[in-house]
Design a protein around this motif. Structure first.
Motif, PDB file in Angstrom:
ATOM      1  N   ASN A  84       0.833  -1.204   0.000  1.00 47.03           N
ATOM      2  CA  ASN A  84       0.000   0.000   0.000  1.00 47.03           C
ATOM      3  C   ASN A  84       0.865   1.249   0.000  1.00 47.03           C
ATOM      4  N   ASP A  85       0.329   2.337  -0.568  1.00 46.84           N
ATOM      5  CA  ASP A  85       1.089   3.578  -0.678  1.00 46.84           C
ATOM      6  C   ASP A  85       1.540   4.121   0.670  1.00 46.84           C
ATOM      7  N   ASP A  86       0.761   3.878   1.721  1.00 48.20           N
ATOM      8  CA  ASP A  86       1.107   4.441   3.034  1.00 48.20           C
ATOM      9  C   ASP A  86       1.971   3.510   3.886  1.00 48.20           C
ATOM     10  N   GLU A  87       2.364   2.362   3.350  1.00 43.73           N
ATOM     11  CA  GLU A  87       3.256   1.447   4.076  1.00 43.73           C
ATOM     12  C   GLU A  87       4.617   2.107   4.266  1.00 43.73           C
ATOM     13  N   ILE A  88       5.120   2.117   5.503  1.00 43.09           N
ATOM     14  CA  ILE A  88       6.440   2.669   5.770  1.00 43.09           C
ATOM     15  C   ILE A  88       7.493   1.589   5.550  1.00 43.09           C
ATOM     16  N   LYS A 115       5.505  10.406  10.537  1.00 42.88           N
ATOM     17  CA  LYS A 115       5.228   9.940   9.176  1.00 42.88           C
ATOM     18  C   LYS A 115       4.501  10.962   8.313  1.00 42.88           C
ATOM     19  N   ASP A 116       3.747  11.876   8.944  1.00 44.95           N
ATOM     20  CA  ASP A 116       3.014  12.883   8.173  1.00 44.95           C
ATOM     21  C   ASP A 116       3.847  14.126   7.894  1.00 44.95           C
ATOM     22  N   TYR A 174      10.889   5.479   3.982  1.00 47.56           N
ATOM     23  CA  TYR A 174       9.979   6.154   3.065  1.00 47.56           C
ATOM     24  C   TYR A 174       8.610   5.501   3.215  1.00 47.56           C
ATOM     25  N   THR A 175       7.595   6.161   2.705  1.00 46.16           N
ATOM     26  CA  THR A 175       6.369   5.422   2.420  1.00 46.16           C
ATOM     27  C   THR A 175       6.552   4.812   1.033  1.00 46.16           C
ATOM     28  N   LYS A 177       4.697   5.207  -1.386  1.00 45.03           N
ATOM     29  CA  LYS A 177       4.379   6.270  -2.341  1.00 45.03           C
ATOM     30  C   LYS A 177       5.557   7.203  -2.557  1.00 45.03           C
ATOM     31  N   SER A 178       6.187   7.663  -1.470  1.00 44.12           N
ATOM     32  CA  SER A 178       7.300   8.596  -1.626  1.00 44.12           C
ATOM     33  C   SER A 178       8.515   7.919  -2.247  1.00 44.12           C
TER      34      SER A 178
END
Length: 234
Positions: A84-88, A115-116, A174-175, A177-178
């Motif tokens: 998922n995009d928000d997985e660290i 994280k935000d 990172y996430t 996504k990033s």
């Protein structure tokens, strides 16, 4: 999740990720240590490493041999795993077998807390001397965000008053996504200093830095390996 990029070939120390540490290949030793903190996956270009990982019940993903960096290998692994995009994602180097469990826990908690606020996160330790050009230094702002990374001694102690230097450690988060965005970015500074993290800085991204105290060091050369064996046998 902790992903360990493990490229078999190495220009300075051939197949270093396979050298034994207490009878265990270095990349596996690093993964077993990290597995005390979170789920671990080895992202490798080597079928041999994949087979070794199976022997030790470590998950491994076979990636392309054409990646220019561990970060690119990490991104392919993220795609294969369909995260998922928000997985660290914590990126721990295979040649950091001494990275302490306590510091991995601290960094993981740091990433969850902030994280935000960051595009990427990483670690540093404070020392009184800049060491040599192989030691990367980082300058921070008042919010513990990285301003710049360099092999040079920064900040420059013009008046010789004595300053402390923030020595960067090659662990990142990172996430998903990033991470995907990061590999799409372009950078001139990265190619000048040969420091991949400058790609984020040059593109205006926030790298949040976590201070730790560590005795860990990367195994880049045979001399580093001999030093490692000396530490373990002390």
């Amino acid at each position: 999740m902790i992903i360990i990029p493990a490229r078999l070939k190495s220009s300075r120390f051939s197949e270093k990720i396979l050298v034994p540490i207490n009878g265990i290949p270095m990349c596996i030793y690093t993964a077993l240590n990290a597995s005390k903190v979170d789920e671990v996956v080895i992202a490798t270009d080597s079928e041999q490493v994949c087979e070794l990982a199976k022997e030790y019940n470590i998950k491994a993903v076979l990636t392309s041999q054409n990646h220019e960096s561990g970060t690119e290998r990490l991104a392919e692994c993220v795609d294969i795993l369909e995260l998922n995009d928000d997985e660290i994602i914590i990126n721990l180097q295979a040649d950091e077998p001494l990275f302490e469990k306590e510091n991995l826990i601290k960094f993981k908690e740091f990433c969850l807390k902030f994280k935000d606020e960051f595009f990427m996160a990483s670690c540093y330790t404070i020392k009184d001397n800049p060491s040599d050009e192989n030691t990367v230094k980082v300058v921070l702002d008042t919010k513990q965000n990285a301003i710049y990374f360099s092999r040079a001694a920064i900040p420059f102690d013009r008046d010789k008053k004595g300053v402390s230097y923030n020595h960067h450690l090659g662990i990142y988060a990172y996430t998903a996504k990033s991470l995907k965005e990061f590999i799409s970015l372009k950078s001139n500074l990265e190619h000048i200093e040969k420091l991949e993290q400058l790609r984020a800085i040059e593109n205006g991204k926030i790298i949040k830095m976590c201070e730790i105290n560590t005795k860990s060091f990367g195994i880049d050369t045979k001399a580093d390996y001999e030093r490692l064996l000396g530490v373990l046998n002390a």
